[in-house]
Design a protein around this motif. Structure first.
Motif, PDB file in Angstrom:
ATOM      1  N   HIS A   1     -21.952   9.086   9.542  1.00  0.00           N
ATOM      2  CA  HIS A   1     -21.782   7.772   8.933  1.00  0.00           C
ATOM      3  C   HIS A   1     -21.961   7.866   7.424  1.00  0.00           C
ATOM      4  O   HIS A   1     -21.161   7.342   6.656  1.00  0.00           O
ATOM      5  CB  HIS A   1     -22.777   6.764   9.500  1.00  0.00           C
TER       6      HIS A   1
ATOM      7  N   LEU B   1     -23.267   7.144  20.134  1.00  0.00           N
ATOM      8  CA  LEU B   1     -22.092   7.325  19.315  1.00  0.00           C
ATOM      9  C   LEU B   1     -21.662   8.767  19.184  1.00  0.00           C
ATOM     10  O   LEU B   1     -20.501   9.085  19.356  1.00  0.00           O
ATOM     11  CB  LEU B   1     -22.324   6.751  17.922  1.00  0.00           C
TER      12      LEU B   1
ATOM     13  N   ARG C   1       0.866  -1.195   0.000  1.00  0.00           N
ATOM     14  CA  ARG C   1       0.000   0.000   0.000  1.00  0.00           C
ATOM     15  C   ARG C   1       0.886   1.222   0.000  1.00  0.00           C
ATOM     16  O   ARG C   1       1.792   1.307   0.841  1.00  0.00           O
ATOM     17  CB  ARG C   1      -0.855   0.079   1.273  1.00  0.00           C
TER      18      ARG C   1
ATOM     19  N   SER D   1     -15.482   7.439   1.617  1.00  0.00           N
ATOM     20  CA  SER D   1     -14.796   6.186   1.353  1.00  0.00           C
ATOM     21  C   SER D   1     -14.971   5.763  -0.098  1.00  0.00           C
ATOM     22  O   SER D   1     -14.021   5.328  -0.758  1.00  0.00           O
ATOM     23  CB  SER D   1     -15.347   5.136   2.309  1.00  0.00           C
TER      24      SER D   1
ATOM     25  N   LEU E   1      -8.737  12.485  15.311  1.00  0.00           N
ATOM     26  CA  LEU E   1      -9.481  11.267  15.021  1.00  0.00           C
ATOM     27  C   LEU E   1      -9.687  11.134  13.523  1.00  0.00           C
ATOM     28  O   LEU E   1     -10.041  12.098  12.858  1.00  0.00           O
ATOM     29  CB  LEU E   1     -10.851  11.356  15.688  1.00  0.00           C
ATOM     30  N   ILE E   2      -9.482   9.938  13.033  1.00  0.00           N
ATOM     31  CA  ILE E   2      -9.815   9.690  11.633  1.00  0.00           C
ATOM     32  C   ILE E   2     -10.907   8.637  11.611  1.00  0.00           C
ATOM     33  O   ILE E   2     -10.814   7.604  12.265  1.00  0.00           O
ATOM     34  CB  ILE E   2      -8.575   9.304  10.819  1.00  0.00           C
ATOM     35  N   VAL E   3     -11.964   8.978  10.917  1.00  0.00           N
ATOM     36  CA  VAL E   3     -13.159   8.153  10.957  1.00  0.00           C
ATOM     37  C   VAL E   3     -13.106   7.111   9.866  1.00  0.00           C
ATOM     38  O   VAL E   3     -12.743   7.401   8.734  1.00  0.00           O
ATOM     39  CB  VAL E   3     -14.400   9.038  10.762  1.00  0.00           C
TER      40      VAL E   3
ATOM     41  N   GLN F   1      -6.948  -2.373   8.420  1.00  0.00           N
ATOM     42  CA  GLN F   1      -5.706  -2.799   7.812  1.00  0.00           C
ATOM     43  C   GLN F   1      -5.179  -1.749   6.839  1.00  0.00           C
ATOM     44  O   GLN F   1      -3.988  -1.438   6.824  1.00  0.00           O
ATOM     45  CB  GLN F   1      -5.956  -4.116   7.079  1.00  0.00           C
ATOM     46  N   GLU F   2      -6.087  -1.210   6.072  1.00  0.00           N
ATOM     47  CA  GLU F   2      -5.662  -0.212   5.106  1.00  0.00           C
ATOM     48  C   GLU F   2      -5.100   1.021   5.812  1.00  0.00           C
ATOM     49  O   GLU F   2      -4.045   1.528   5.463  1.00  0.00           O
ATOM     50  CB  GLU F   2      -6.856   0.178   4.216  1.00  0.00           C
ATOM     51  N   LEU F   3      -5.815   1.472   6.828  1.00  0.00           N
ATOM     52  CA  LEU F   3      -5.331   2.634   7.569  1.00  0.00           C
ATOM     53  C   LEU F   3      -3.985   2.343   8.198  1.00  0.00           C
ATOM     54  O   LEU F   3      -3.114   3.199   8.296  1.00  0.00           O
ATOM     55  CB  LEU F   3      -6.333   3.015   8.672  1.00  0.00           C
TER      56      LEU F   3
ATOM     57  N   VAL G   1     -17.194   4.432  12.689  1.00  0.00           N
ATOM     58  CA  VAL G   1     -18.557   4.890  12.965  1.00  0.00           C
ATOM     59  C   VAL G   1     -19.507   3.871  12.383  1.00  0.00           C
ATOM     60  O   VAL G   1     -19.323   3.393  11.276  1.00  0.00           O
ATOM     61  CB  VAL G   1     -18.857   6.283  12.385  1.00  0.00           C
ATOM     62  N   GLU G   2     -20.515   3.541  13.145  1.00  0.00           N
ATOM     63  CA  GLU G   2     -21.486   2.563  12.676  1.00  0.00           C
ATOM     64  C   GLU G   2     -22.756   3.258  12.250  1.00  0.00           C
ATOM     65  O   GLU G   2     -23.110   4.300  12.781  1.00  0.00           O
ATOM     66  CB  GLU G   2     -21.816   1.577  13.798  1.00  0.00           C
ATOM     67  N   ARG G   3     -23.405   2.666  11.314  1.00  0.00           N
ATOM     68  CA  ARG G   3     -24.709   3.196  10.931  1.00  0.00           C
ATOM     69  C   ARG G   3     -25.647   3.013  12.120  1.00  0.00           C
ATOM     70  O   ARG G   3     -25.719   1.953  12.716  1.00  0.00           O
ATOM     71  CB  ARG G   3     -25.247   2.451   9.724  1.00  0.00           C
ATOM     72  N   SER G   4     -26.323   4.075  12.466  1.00  0.00           N
ATOM     73  CA  SER G   4     -27.242   3.965  13.586  1.00  0.00           C
ATOM     74  C   SER G   4     -28.570   3.447  13.081  1.00  0.00           C
ATOM     75  O   SER G   4     -29.176   4.009  12.182  1.00  0.00           O
ATOM     76  CB  SER G   4     -27.425   5.331  14.225  1.00  0.00           C
TER      77      SER G   4
ATOM     78  N   HIS H   1     -15.162   4.150   7.867  1.00  0.00           N
ATOM     79  CA  HIS H   1     -16.468   3.580   7.592  1.00  0.00           C
ATOM     80  C   HIS H   1     -16.306   2.124   7.229  1.00  0.00           C
ATOM     81  O   HIS H   1     -15.407   1.755   6.506  1.00  0.00           O
ATOM     82  CB  HIS H   1     -17.125   4.315   6.431  1.00  0.00           C
TER      83      HIS H   1
ATOM     84  N   ASP I   1     -24.768  11.735  14.010  1.00  0.00           N
ATOM     85  CA  ASP I   1     -24.074  10.470  13.783  1.00  0.00           C
ATOM     86  C   ASP I   1     -24.576   9.768  12.545  1.00  0.00           C
ATOM     87  O   ASP I   1     -23.824   9.118  11.846  1.00  0.00           O
ATOM     88  CB  ASP I   1     -24.126   9.568  15.009  1.00  0.00           C
ATOM     89  N   GLN I   2     -25.841   9.959  12.232  1.00  0.00           N
ATOM     90  CA  GLN I   2     -26.315   9.403  10.970  1.00  0.00           C
ATOM     91  C   GLN I   2     -25.633  10.107   9.799  1.00  0.00           C
ATOM     92  O   GLN I   2     -25.196   9.482   8.846  1.00  0.00           O
ATOM     93  CB  GLN I   2     -27.827   9.578  10.847  1.00  0.00           C
TER      94      GLN I   2
ATOM     95  N   LEU J   1     -12.308  10.786   6.472  1.00  0.00           N
ATOM     96  CA  LEU J   1     -12.768  11.919   7.261  1.00  0.00           C
ATOM     97  C   LEU J   1     -11.863  12.108   8.467  1.00  0.00           C
ATOM     98  O   LEU J   1     -11.524  11.139   9.148  1.00  0.00           O
ATOM     99  CB  LEU J   1     -14.180  11.626   7.764  1.00  0.00           C
ATOM    100  N   ILE J   2     -11.511  13.330   8.725  1.00  0.00           N
ATOM    101  CA  ILE J   2     -10.779  13.607   9.953  1.00  0.00           C
ATOM    102  C   ILE J   2     -11.646  14.525  10.800  1.00  0.00           C
ATOM    103  O   ILE J   2     -12.168  15.528  10.326  1.00  0.00           O
ATOM    104  CB  ILE J   2      -9.384  14.186   9.669  1.00  0.00           C
ATOM    105  N   VAL J   3     -11.843  14.106  12.015  1.00  0.00           N
ATOM    106  CA  VAL J   3     -12.798  14.771  12.876  1.00  0.00           C
ATOM    107  C   VAL J   3     -12.116  15.864  13.664  1.00  0.00           C
ATOM    108  O   VAL J   3     -11.031  15.683  14.182  1.00  0.00           O
ATOM    109  CB  VAL J   3     -13.413  13.751  13.853  1.00  0.00           C
TER     110      VAL J   3
ATOM    111  N   ALA K   1     -18.967   9.485   5.914  1.00  0.00           N
ATOM    112  CA  ALA K   1     -17.814   8.585   5.888  1.00  0.00           C
ATOM    113  C   ALA K   1     -17.962   7.580   4.758  1.00  0.00           C
ATOM    114  O   ALA K   1     -17.001   7.263   4.056  1.00  0.00           O
ATOM    115  CB  ALA K   1     -17.670   7.876   7.230  1.00  0.00           C
ATOM    116  N   GLU K   2     -19.181   7.127   4.579  1.00  0.00           N
ATOM    117  CA  GLU K   2     -19.422   6.145   3.522  1.00  0.00           C
ATOM    118  C   GLU K   2     -19.190   6.760   2.141  1.00  0.00           C
ATOM    119  O   GLU K   2     -18.507   6.173   1.301  1.00  0.00           O
ATOM    120  CB  GLU K   2     -20.858   5.623   3.641  1.00  0.00           C
TER     121      GLU K   2
END
Lengths: 350, 350
Positions: A91, B86, A54, A98, B104-106, B120-122, B74-77, B108, A87-88, A104-106, A94-95
Motif C-alpha cells: 500500500h 488482502l 486523458r 502514485s 494485475l495493476i495496483v 476512472q483514470e485507469l 489496495v487498502e491501507r491495513s 492506490h 500488504d502494508q 504498480l504492476i504486480v 502504491a501510494e
DNA sequence: CTGTTAGCGCGTTCAA
DNA sequence: TTGAACGCGCTAACAG
C-alpha cells in the motif's frame, strides 16, 4: 456479441480540433508547457478539460518507450509467518508511486526461477520501466540479472556485500535492524533484566547477523552478558522450541529472564512456549519481537515489537527509482532508516 | 545515444524476416495458430525462439484496445484489524490472473471518491480491461459507475440487493458466511456448550446480518437459545468491551460459555477480555473467529476460526472476468463458496 | 493458407 | 511558437 467494452475516449486530435491548434501543440501543452504561449496553453487546457481528455497510455508508451509502470513481486504469505508486512508495504509503495506518477504492476512467481522469468517477461514486453525487489541476499541472481540487463531497480533490504563500492552494490533502502534490537535490549535492561537471551536466525543470514550484532553490542555497552542464544529458522514452532530449550538452561547454564527475538513469528512462538510452561509474559519472562506485525497488537498479552517505517521505506525506494529513470544522479543510492520500539505488555514487569 | 536501459528487443519484423514469412503470419502464429500450416507454424516458432521474441505490450494494446491488465485497489491495513486477508488474496489473484494471461495493476486510493477517480483514470487511459472490487455494499457507487461506463468487473463480496435480477446485480464471488458461523456453532455445541453468544457487527451490515443468521439458525436447529449477543464495529477494543459486557450478564441474564465472533479482530479482542477477567479460553469460555487470519494461528491459545478459500475466490473472480472479456456467456455470474472451520485451542474444553 | 494495406494514438523529427 | 509528416510495433480487414 459483447466483447470488451470499447471505450472511445477523446484523442489528442479531438482536443486539437476543439482548441483550433495542431495535435503537436496539444502534446506540447502536456509534456513541454513552457514551449507554448500562455494564451494557447490556456486554450488547450480548457479544451482538455471540456473533453475530459486523458492521454492514451499505450500510445504514449509505444512512442516513448517508457511506461511509468513499476513491477513488484507479491509472495505467498505462509500461514506460519507473521511477517505480513507485505500488504502494508504494498500500500505504501502504491501510494508513493502514485505521488510520482507511476503505477504498480504486480507480478506473481512461485519460486526464484519463476521470479526471474516473470521479470524478464515484463521487461521484454516493455511493460515496466523498473522493479522494486525485496529481501536481497549475497550473490543474488536477481540483482545480477537486473544489472546485466541495465534494468532500473531498487531493493527493500540492503546489499550485504562487504564492499559497498563493489559491482555487487545496488540501490537499496533498509531498516536498521541492529538499532532496533538495541532499543529492545535497552528497554529490557531498563525493566531490570540482566540475563537477556536472543532468539535469532541461522548464522548464514546476513539480516539475522546484523540484528544479533545489535543484541551483542547493546549488552556489552550495558555491561550485561550476551551468552544465552538460539539460532533457528523463522517459524512459529522453531521459536517455541527454542524458548523451551533456552529456559531449560542446558548444562546448568544461566536462565534468561528476557528473550529478544529477531522476528514477531519467533516471538509469538516464544509466547506460546511460556504459556505451555505456565510462565507469565512480562512478569516472569519478558519477550520482544521485530516487525510490529498486526498480530503483535492483537495477541494477548500485546507483543512489544520493533516497528519498521514502511511508508518511509516505500517513499525512499520510489524516489530512487524516479531519480534513476529521470536521469538524475541521486544524492545517495541507499538509505538506512531507524526503526521504533513499540512497547506492550509482553515486556513489562509492571 | 541509446542508453543502457533502452533494451531493444526483437520485433515482429525481425522474426518475420528470419522465418521468411510476412509479419502478419508471425502475428497469426501467436494469436491464431490454427490459421497456419503446421510447417510454417513450426518455422515461425523456431524463429521466435531463436530471437527470444516477445510481443510488445503497448503496441498490442494500442492496436487491439485490450491490455490484459486488471486493476485492483489496495487498502491501507489498519493496525487494529486482523482482516489482513488482502495480501493472501492479492497473491491468489495475481496467480489466477497469471494463469489466464493477465497481470494485475495496483491502484492506490485514499477514500471512496479517490477510488472512483483512480478507476476512472485507469479506464480512460485504456490501461486496464477490467477491475476486481472488494466489499460491495448496497447502492454502491463503484458498481453503479462500472455499469454506467460498461466496464468489466467482478466483486469479492456478493451483491446484497434483495432482488438478484435487479439492475443492481453484478458478477460476484463470495464466501458463505452463514455456513461458516453455523459450523462454528455446531462445533461449540459438540463441545458441550448450550449458551452460545454472538459478537456481531452493527445491524446495518448486510455481511454481518448474514453471519448472524448462521448463528441464529444453527442455534434453532440445535434447540439452543440464541439470545446473548452484541453488535459492535469491527475493532479489537470493541470486541474486548463487548465480551466484558456479555460476561457481566446484565440484568441477571444468562452468562454465555461460548462466544462466536464474526471476525478474528473481534475474537482477538474477546480473548484479551478473557485474560483480563482471569478466564481461560476454551476451558472457561470458548471463542471462535472468522477469517483464519495469520494471527489466529500465532496467538496463544490458537484461535479457532472460519477459513475463507481465498485461492478459490480469486480463481472464480478471474474466470468471471475472463469470460466477460472473451465475450463468453458464463454459466453463472456469481458463486458462493463454502468456508472451512479450523479448530484450535480457543474452543476446546480440554 | 498467406500477404498487403491501413491504421491504433502519440511524440519526435523537421520545416515554417 | 506552431504545424506536417512519419513511425513506434502490432493486428483487423481484406485480398490473392
Amino acid at each position: 456479441m459483447r466483447g470488451p467494452s470499447r471505450h472511445r475516449g477523446a484523442t489528442l486530435d479531438d482536443v486539437a480540433r476543439r482548441a483550433e491548434v495542431s495535435a503537436m501543440t496539444v502534446s506540447n501543452a502536456l509534456n513541454h508547457p513552457d514551449r507554448l504561449s500562455d494564451e494557447t496553453l490556456a486554450r488547450v487546457r480548457s479544451a482538455i478539460e471540456d473533453l475530459d481528455y486523458r492521454p492514451n497510455r499505450s500510445a504514449r508508451t509505444l512512442r516513448s518507450q517508457t511506461s511509468r509502470l513499476v513491477g513488484v513481486r507479491v509472495e505467498r504469505s505462509r500461514q506460519d509467518r507473521a511477517a505480513l508486512l507485505l500488504d502494508q508495504f504494498l500500500h505504501a509503495l502504491a501510494e508513493s508511486a502514485s505521488g510520482l506518477g507511476y503505477h504498480l504492476i504486480v507480478c506473481h512467481a512461485a519460486g526464484d526461477t519463476a521470479e526471474l522469468a516473470a521479470y524478464q517477461e515484463l521487461r521484454q514486453t516493455t511493460a515496466v520501466d523498473a522493479f522494486v525487489l525485496t529481501g536481497a541476499h549475497r550473490d543474488d541472481a536477481r540483482m545480477r540479472w537486473m544489472r546485466e540487463q541495465g534494468v532500473t531497480f531498487a531493493c527493500f533490504g540492503r546489499s550485504w556485500d562487504p564492499d559497498p563500492e563493489s559491482p555487487g552494490a545496488f540501490p537499496w533502502v533498509d531498516v536498521d535492524g541492529a538499532a532496533g534490537i538495541r532499543a529492545a535490549v535497552e528497554h529490557l535492561a531498563g525493566q531490570g533484566h540482566s540475563e537477556i537471551g536472543l532468539v535469532g536466525w541461522p548464522a548464514d543470514s546476513d539480516l539475522g547477523r546484523d540484528r544479533e550484532r545489535g543484541w551483542r553490542e547493546a549488552c556489552a555497552d550495558l555491561g550485561l552478558p550476551a551468552r544465552v542464544q538460539a539460532h533457528v529458522v523463522d517459524e512459529f514452532d522453531a521459536g517455541r522450541d527454542a524458548a523451551h530449550r533456552l529456559l531449560d538452561a542446558p548444562r546448568g547454564g544461566p536462565v534468561p529472564t528476557a528473550l529478544v527475538c529477531v522476528s514477531d513469528t519467533l516471538a509469538l512462538g516464544v509466547l506460546r512456549a511460556l504459556s505451555e510452561r505456565g510462565l507469565r509474559p512480562g512478569r516472569d519472562v519478558a519477550v520482544t519481537g521485530f516487525d510490529n506485525s498486526p498480530s503483535a497488537a492483537l495477541t494477548t498479552p500485546g507483543l512489544t515489537s520493533v516497528d519498521q517505517p514502511l511508508a518511509d521505506v516505500a517513499a525512499a525506494l520510489m524516489r530512487l527509482i524516479d531519480a534513476e529513470l529521470s536521469g538524475v544522479r541521486p544524492s545517495a543510492t541507499h538509505a538506512l532508516l531507524p526503526p521504533r520500539l513499540v512497547v506492550r505488555d509482553s515486556s513489562l514487569a509492571r
